[in-house]
Design a protein around this motif. Structure first.
Motif, PDB file in Angstrom:
ATOM      1  N   ASP A 296      16.077 -64.036  22.098  1.00 19.51           N
ATOM      2  CA  ASP A 296      17.094 -64.702  22.916  1.00 19.51           C
ATOM      3  C   ASP A 296      17.783 -65.822  22.142  1.00 19.51           C
ATOM      4  N   LEU A 297      17.011 -66.608  21.381  1.00 17.37           N
ATOM      5  CA  LEU A 297      17.597 -67.691  20.595  1.00 17.37           C
ATOM      6  C   LEU A 297      18.523 -67.133  19.526  1.00 17.37           C
ATOM      7  N   LEU A 298      18.106 -66.060  18.882  1.00 18.12           N
ATOM      8  CA  LEU A 298      18.927 -65.476  17.828  1.00 18.12           C
ATOM      9  C   LEU A 298      20.228 -64.922  18.395  1.00 18.12           C
ATOM     10  N   VAL A 299      20.152 -64.241  19.530  1.00 17.48           N
ATOM     11  CA  VAL A 299      21.365 -63.697  20.145  1.00 17.48           C
ATOM     12  C   VAL A 299      22.302 -64.822  20.557  1.00 17.48           C
ATOM     13  N   THR A 300      21.733 -65.931  21.070  1.00 14.81           N
ATOM     14  CA  THR A 300      22.561 -67.082  21.438  1.00 14.81           C
ATOM     15  C   THR A 300      23.302 -67.619  20.223  1.00 14.81           C
ATOM     16  N   ARG A 301      22.609 -67.722  19.123  1.00 17.41           N
ATOM     17  CA  ARG A 301      23.250 -68.241  17.912  1.00 17.41           C
ATOM     18  C   ARG A 301      24.328 -67.291  17.403  1.00 17.41           C
ATOM     19  N   VAL A 302      24.053 -66.000  17.472  1.00 16.82           N
ATOM     20  CA  VAL A 302      25.061 -65.037  17.050  1.00 16.82           C
ATOM     21  C   VAL A 302      26.323 -65.192  17.892  1.00 16.82           C
ATOM     22  N   ARG A 303      26.156 -65.249  19.196  1.00 17.31           N
ATOM     23  CA  ARG A 303      27.311 -65.296  20.098  1.00 17.31           C
ATOM     24  C   ARG A 303      28.110 -66.582  19.926  1.00 17.31           C
ATOM     25  N   GLU A 304      27.427 -67.729  19.867  1.00 17.69           N
ATOM     26  CA  GLU A 304      28.172 -68.985  19.761  1.00 17.69           C
ATOM     27  C   GLU A 304      28.820 -69.149  18.399  1.00 17.69           C
ATOM     28  N   THR A 305      28.179 -68.618  17.344  1.00 19.31           N
ATOM     29  CA  THR A 305      28.764 -68.714  16.010  1.00 19.31           C
ATOM     30  C   THR A 305      30.007 -67.853  15.893  1.00 19.31           C
ATOM     31  N   LEU A 306      29.923 -66.607  16.380  1.00 14.87           N
ATOM     32  CA  LEU A 306      31.086 -65.733  16.324  1.00 14.87           C
ATOM     33  C   LEU A 306      32.227 -66.270  17.177  1.00 14.87           C
ATOM     34  N   ALA A 307      31.888 -66.818  18.346  1.00 16.04           N
ATOM     35  CA  ALA A 307      32.922 -67.398  19.201  1.00 16.04           C
ATOM     36  C   ALA A 307      33.556 -68.614  18.542  1.00 16.04           C
ATOM     37  N   GLY A 308      32.726 -69.452  17.897  1.00 12.18           N
ATOM     38  CA  GLY A 308      33.250 -70.640  17.246  1.00 12.18           C
ATOM     39  C   GLY A 308      34.190 -70.305  16.112  1.00 12.18           C
ATOM     40  N   TRP A 309      33.835 -69.299  15.315  1.00 15.17           N
ATOM     41  CA  TRP A 309      34.698 -68.916  14.196  1.00 15.17           C
ATOM     42  C   TRP A 309      35.955 -68.197  14.661  1.00 15.17           C
ATOM     43  N   SER A 310      35.857 -67.496  15.799  1.00 15.13           N
ATOM     44  CA  SER A 310      37.012 -66.749  16.294  1.00 15.13           C
ATOM     45  C   SER A 310      37.942 -67.601  17.138  1.00 15.13           C
ATOM     46  N   GLY A 311      37.460 -68.791  17.545  1.00 17.37           N
ATOM     47  CA  GLY A 311      38.309 -69.675  18.350  1.00 17.37           C
ATOM     48  C   GLY A 311      38.536 -69.174  19.749  1.00 17.37           C
ATOM     49  N   GLY A 312      37.597 -68.435  20.309  1.00 23.46           N
ATOM     50  CA  GLY A 312      37.753 -67.900  21.660  1.00 23.46           C
ATOM     51  C   GLY A 312      36.464 -67.275  22.124  1.00 23.46           C
ATOM     52  N   THR A 314      33.365 -64.524  22.437  1.00 25.14           N
ATOM     53  CA  THR A 314      32.623 -63.807  21.397  1.00 25.14           C
ATOM     54  C   THR A 314      33.226 -62.434  21.159  1.00 25.14           C
ATOM     55  N   PRO A 315      33.608 -62.126  19.924  1.00 22.75           N
ATOM     56  CA  PRO A 315      34.179 -60.798  19.651  1.00 22.75           C
ATOM     57  C   PRO A 315      33.095 -59.731  19.720  1.00 22.75           C
ATOM     58  N   PRO A 316      33.466 -58.460  19.841  1.00 20.70           N
ATOM     59  CA  PRO A 316      32.469 -57.391  19.857  1.00 20.70           C
ATOM     60  C   PRO A 316      31.659 -57.388  18.556  1.00 20.70           C
ATOM     61  N   TYR A 317      30.373 -57.116  18.679  1.00 19.31           N
ATOM     62  CA  TYR A 317      29.522 -57.046  17.496  1.00 19.31           C
ATOM     63  C   TYR A 317      28.379 -56.090  17.767  1.00 19.31           C
ATOM     64  N   GLU A 318      27.784 -55.603  16.701  1.00 21.54           N
ATOM     65  CA  GLU A 318      26.639 -54.701  16.773  1.00 21.54           C
ATOM     66  C   GLU A 318      25.529 -55.272  15.922  1.00 21.54           C
ATOM     67  N   LEU A 319      24.429 -55.670  16.533  1.00 16.63           N
ATOM     68  CA  LEU A 319      23.304 -56.259  15.812  1.00 16.63           C
ATOM     69  C   LEU A 319      22.502 -55.145  15.145  1.00 16.63           C
ATOM     70  N   LEU A 320      22.371 -55.211  13.829  1.00 12.76           N
ATOM     71  CA  LEU A 320      21.773 -54.126  13.050  1.00 12.76           C
ATOM     72  C   LEU A 320      20.381 -54.444  12.536  1.00 12.76           C
ATOM     73  N   ASP A 321      20.135 -55.696  12.194  1.00 13.02           N
ATOM     74  CA  ASP A 321      18.848 -56.056  11.597  1.00 13.02           C
ATOM     75  C   ASP A 321      18.670 -57.560  11.740  1.00 13.02           C
ATOM     76  N   THR A 322      17.436 -57.997  11.891  1.00 13.62           N
ATOM     77  CA  THR A 322      17.139 -59.426  12.014  1.00 13.62           C
ATOM     78  C   THR A 322      15.912 -59.773  11.202  1.00 13.62           C
ATOM     79  N   GLY A 323      15.694 -61.055  10.992  1.00 12.69           N
ATOM     80  CA  GLY A 323      14.506 -61.494  10.271  1.00 12.69           C
ATOM     81  C   GLY A 323      14.499 -62.995  10.105  1.00 12.69           C
ATOM     82  N   VAL A 324      13.453 -63.482   9.483  1.00 10.26           N
ATOM     83  CA  VAL A 324      13.324 -64.893   9.116  1.00 10.26           C
ATOM     84  C   VAL A 324      12.858 -64.923   7.676  1.00 10.26           C
TER      85      VAL A 324
END
Length: 600
Positions: A296-312, A314-324
């Motif tokens: 949930d934390l990772l998805v939140t970061r993905v969404r807010e980061t993409l929205a912040g860079w896009s200026g609106g 969250t654009p469509p995205y497909e999560l393919l792989d994750t890790g630490v």
């Protein structure tokens, strides 16, 4: 003579085997696995200009071209523009740089799409864009960009690199890849080493030397009882590989202190690195500690980061792989124990602030290969083999010291950084230089204090490359009359002698090869104590006409001489090989005596 045994079939071990084969040295690569690499989009690597050129030489892949097709795999390299970094009043910035990923990315795949082949076989040379953040931390405001061209490293998934290296090995007669072979013991004698492996292909292997390229938990290092001190968890990053469209296709991004940080104070620095087919690797710097990175934390970061860079939204995205991935800083006490050597992650771990672990591992392989080749073909040469540890360990130690000294300044916040004008800019430039392969954190190491460096002489002449530093890749005329890049002549186990002769490029070599100083220089090259190739360049940065450059097989400058000085050229070549034969023999006797005392 027995082959060189290489423990570990990662990028460094595979590259070392190919580097040895190019110098007619056979090797056996012990691979614990089945001979295939897991395809992980979140496990990526960064190659600088010199290491990308090394991979080109070893695999035959034209990475520097617009694209390449090889063994059924297609890789496109996009045209890039590097952007100048801009700062606001508070020192916040988005810097264009390429962030290295630790090869050991852990974590499970959040979502797999297809076989992964469509995504994993591409490399992109990412440019960077500077994003000017809001000083007040507001979410509004459009990014501000400037244009200034700089070079950019090459981004690709790790399995892309290992697949290319494995394919090259499949066509190499001097390399045996032993899969399902786990090293369990090593025995040394005066004449060689014996390695015992277990697994479906477990057996005893006899070799002339053994090199441990078996990673952070190196069995070779442990069997040789070599300490591996350092720091644990210097940095941690959450990682996501996703397919989406960003406003800056093909451009790498670093955003310090993004203004949309709604998921708490830990949502700090974020980077984006382009791969192929609109796939991106995103990294978020995590706060110190061992807090669990939940889906949930990772998805939140993905969404807010993409929205912040896009200026609106969250654009469509497909999560393919994750890790630490966790960055450790460690340095082995010794890189050589008799006929056993360490290289890559078995010898060092680094990766904070843009330092490049794989880059240094490939440089280890390049440095060690030609020295093992000399010893394999011409007999033990202890001074030359000892120089591997002296040169490479010093370079990596300096890189680690620079990172450790910079970490408190760049990550600590407050303090002098809040009060001294311009301090933030200086610190951020230091970080950017590390990621871009410049400065003390990033540029290739120089072997200025190497035991292979000749003594100063009156015949030396200054050029823009310092002795011990990598040479500039200029166009040269080879002995067959063809024009080739200087780097194409590296890695073949021979010394290079480069004459700077303006005007020769407009004439065929046959017209001037017997004129002027060429016959005398050719005779001097033929008389050197090691095979050498005579090349001619019209120019070299900082070099006067008729300067003569002596270059090691790994591309580091030995010396630059003013004119043809046969005696000085011979002495420099002799020193670059570890000293005259008498010195080498004496060093070998002393080493054997020392080993006898230890055994007793």
């Amino acid at each position: 003579m027995d082959p060189v045994i290489i423990a570990g079939a990662g990028p460094v071990g595979l590259a070392l085997s190919l580097a040895l084969a190019r110098q007619e040295v056979p090797s056996v690569v012990l691979d614990e696995g089945p001979g295939k690499d897991e395809q992980r989009l979140a496990r990526t690597v960064v190659l600088r200009e010199d290491t990308a050129a090394l991979v080109e030489r070893l695999t035959g892949l034209p990475l520097a071209g617009a694209g390449f097709r090889w063994a059924g795999w297609r890789s496109m390299r996009r045209k890039q523009v590097m952007r100048e970094i801009r700062f606001d009043a508070a020192g916040s910035f988005a810097g264009a740089l390429d962030l290295d990923a630790d090869p050991e990315v852990s974590g499970s795949t959040a979502r797999e799409t297809g076989s992964g082949t469509a995504y994993g076989v591409h490399g992109a040379k990412g440019s960077a864009r500077a994003l000017k953040g809001s000083a007040q931390g507001s979410k509004g405001g459009a990014p501000d960009f400037t244009d200034a061209e700089l070079s950019a490293p090459l981004h690709l998934t790790q399995h892309t690199l290992t697949t290319a290296l494995r394919e090259a090995i499949a066509h190499e007669r001097l390399i045996k890849l032993a899969v399902n072979s786990r090293l369990v013991s090593v025995e040394q004698e005066t004449s060689g080493v014996t390695a015992h492996t277990r697994g479906s292909n477990g057996t005893w292997w006899r070799g002339s030397y053994l090199v441990g390229c078996d990673g952070p938990r190196s069995t070779v290092r442990k069997l040789q009882d070599i300490r591996f001190p350092g720091r644990t968890a210097v940095e941690r990053h959450a990682v996501a590989a996703l397919r989406t469209e960003l406003p800056w296709p093909g451009e790498a991004l670093l955003h310090r202190m993004p203004p949309w940080r709604t998921s708490g104070p830990s949502a700090g620095e974020v980077t984006a690195r382009p791969l192929a087919d609109d796939v991106w690797r995103l990294d978020w710097l995590l706060p110190p500690g061992k807090d669990l990175v939940t889906p949930d934390l990772l998805v939140t970061r993905v969404r807010e980061t993409l929205a912040g860079w896009s200026g609106g939204p969250t654009p469509p995205y497909e999560l393919l792989d994750t890790g630490v991935h966790t960055v450790h800083h460690r340095l082995a006490r010794r890189w050589r124990s008799g006929r056993v050597f360490l290289a890559g992650d078995a010898a060092h771990l680094l990766g904070a602030l843009g330092t490049q672990g794989l880059d240094e591992g490939l440089r280890d392989a390049d440095n060690l290969a030609w020295k093992l080749a000399v010893a394999w073909h011409h007999g033990p040469h202890e001074a030359l083999l000892d120089s591997y540890q002296v040169e490479r360990r010093a370079v990596v130690a300096a890189r680690l010291r620079a990172a450790d000294q910079a970490l408190p300044l760049l990550r600590g916040g407050g303090g002098l950084r809040a009060y001294v004008p311009g301090s933030a800019r200086g610190h951020d430039v230091m970080l950017t230089d590390g990621h871009l392969g410049r400065g003390p954190l990033g540029r290739p190491g120089t072997y200025a204090d190497s035991p292979l460096a000749p003594r100063p002489s009156e015949s030396e002449t200054p050029v823009d490359t310092a002795p011990g530093a990598p040479v500039v890749d200029v166009r040269v005329t080879a002995e067959d009359g063809t024009f080739v890049p200087l780097r194409d002549r590296l890695g073949r186990g021979v010394l290079l002698v480069v004459l700077i002769a303006p005007g020769t490029g407009v004439w065929e070599r046959k017209h001037w090869v017997t004129a002027g100083i060429m016959p005398r220089l050719a005779a001097a090259v033929t008389a050197l104590p090691h095979p050498a190739e005579l090349l001619v360049a019209e120019s070299y940065p900082g070099a006067a006409a008729h300067s003569v450059l002596l270059v090691r097989p790994d591309g580091h400058l030995v010396t630059a001489l003013s004119g043809v000085r046969p005696a000085d050229l011979y002495a420099a070549a002799e020193t670059a090989l570890g000293g005259p034969p008498g010195v080498a023999a004496e060093s070998e006797r002393e080493a054997r005596a020392d080993n006898t005392v230890r055994a007793g």
